[in-house]
Enzyme design. Structure first.
Site, PDB file in Angstrom:
ATOM      1  N   LYS A  73      11.768  38.127  14.976  1.00 19.06           N
ATOM      2  CA  LYS A  73      10.380  38.212  15.469  1.00 19.06           C
ATOM      3  C   LYS A  73       9.929  36.972  16.240  1.00 19.06           C
ATOM      4  CE  LYS A  73       7.748  41.211  12.433  1.00 19.06           C
ATOM      5  NZ  LYS A  73       6.870  41.295  11.265  1.00 19.06           N
ATOM      6  N   ASP A 109       1.331  43.943  14.061  1.00 23.27           N
ATOM      7  CA  ASP A 109       1.102  43.734  12.621  1.00 23.27           C
ATOM      8  C   ASP A 109      -0.383  43.503  12.335  1.00 23.27           C
ATOM      9  OD1 ASP A 109       3.695  44.011  11.655  1.00 23.27           O
ATOM     10  OD2 ASP A 109       4.179  41.893  11.923  1.00 23.27           O
TER      11      ASP A 109
END
Ligand code: NAP
Length: 298
Positions: A73, A109
């Protein structure tokens, strides 16, 4: 399920390592099928030295993009053609869109976290006092969301105090008053939770095959609290069980997982994600994964 007799004309990947029994393919595929899109969503187990090759695959014309999970990520940011402002601030990308060979990075997210709190949680962050336990990758998205949504204050408790301090600096720079508590300081943590409206668990304590138990003593929980545990495997953690016993409202991490996936689906396809269907598939897939080996993604 693919359209009968046709071959998939496009693909979306999920890269991470290890991927275990990831449930993302089950609920993402349901969304492509719902819209009769000839797309397959595939898990591409990708060790750290495979990231460059995965990016080459995603640039191909048949690939709409990919989801990105641990450990890629953060490492992926400098390898993309562009990264949106929100993902750059968070410092992590979980969704990549292939636009004619140019790769654009996003972070959904935060969207998933907020939508989960708002919709199934019916909880508004504005003006609320928040305790966050954990200061790892997902905690950055949580902190910046709390700042953007005008939470009143934040206390961050973490095992590594230095990591919590760095996150508190980020919160303050985004306009959110923040203090740090050593997670082993029971009286400090108890006082902060006692005064809080929202408790978020962003540690892996309580997660299947990770540290067992709860990151917070049951005695600190109370009935004015909303407890959002970002863990979804198991769906009921020790923390959530104890919070329910204390009369708190609770939410596990499955809604956040599905909502971040729904936002990614909408970026790849410009179609509305069928979130109810995706949630139902996620619940089924999680039950299957748990029955087979007890692992999941996140
Ligand atoms: P991460 O970067 O590895 O951070 C892990 C966090 O857990 C750190 O704060 C770490 O503390 C803490 N921790 C680990 N073991 C601990 C222990 N034995 N005692 C106390 N603290 C401990 O992971 P992440 O990506 O931020 O993920 C954190 C959690 O969020 C995971 O459970 C993950 O499943 C969940 N998550 C859910 C979603 C969703 O969509 N629902 C999305 C992402 C993540 P130190 O800093 O001291 O090491």
């Amino acid at each position: 399920m693919r359209i009968s007799g046709s071959r998939p004309r496009s693909v979306v990947g999920l890269i991470g390592f290890p991927l275990g029994h990831t449930i993302s393919p089950a609920f993402q595929q349901a969304a492509f099928d719902y819209h009769s899109l000839p797309t397959v969503y595939e898990a591409w187990q990708t060790p750290p030295d495979g990231l460059t090759a995965a990016l080459g695959r995603v640039r191909q014309p048949d690939c709409l993009g990919m989801n990105v999970t641990i450990p890629h990520k953060e490492a992926i940011l400098p390898l993309l053609d562009s990264v949106d402002e929100w993902a750059r601030q968070i410092g992590a990308v979980n969704t990549v869109v292939n636009d004619g060979g140019r790769l654009h990075g996003h972070n959904t997210d935060a969207t998933g976290f907020l939508r989960a709190l708002r919709e199934p949680g019916a909880f508004e962050v504005s003006g609320k006092r928040v305790v966050l336990v954990g200061a790892g990758g997902v905690a950055r998205a949580v902190v910046l969301t709390l700042a953007r949504e005008c939470a009143a204050s934040l206390a961050i408790a973490n095992r590594s105090v230095a990591r919590a301090e760095a996150l508190a600096v980020l919160a303050r720079s985004a306009g959110l008053p923040a203090e740090v508590i050593d997670i082993s300081d029971e009286s400090g943590l108890g006082a902060a939770i006692g005064a809080a409206d929202l408790l978020v668990n962003a540690t892996s304590v309580g997660m299947w095959h990770a540290a067992p138990g709860s990151p917070v003593a049951a005695a600190h929980l109370h009935d004015r609290l909303f407890v959002h545990d970002l863990i979804y495997n198991p769906v009921e953690t020790v923390l959530l069980r104890e919070a329910e016993r204390a009369g708190a409202r609770t939410l596990n991490g499955l809604s956040m997982l599905v909502f971040q996936g729904a936002a990614a689906f909408e970026l790849w396809t410009s179609r509305r994600a069928p979130v109810g269907l995706m949630m139902a598939r996620a619940v089924d897939a999680l039950a299957r994964a748990q029955a087979e080996s007890g692992e999941g993604d996140g």
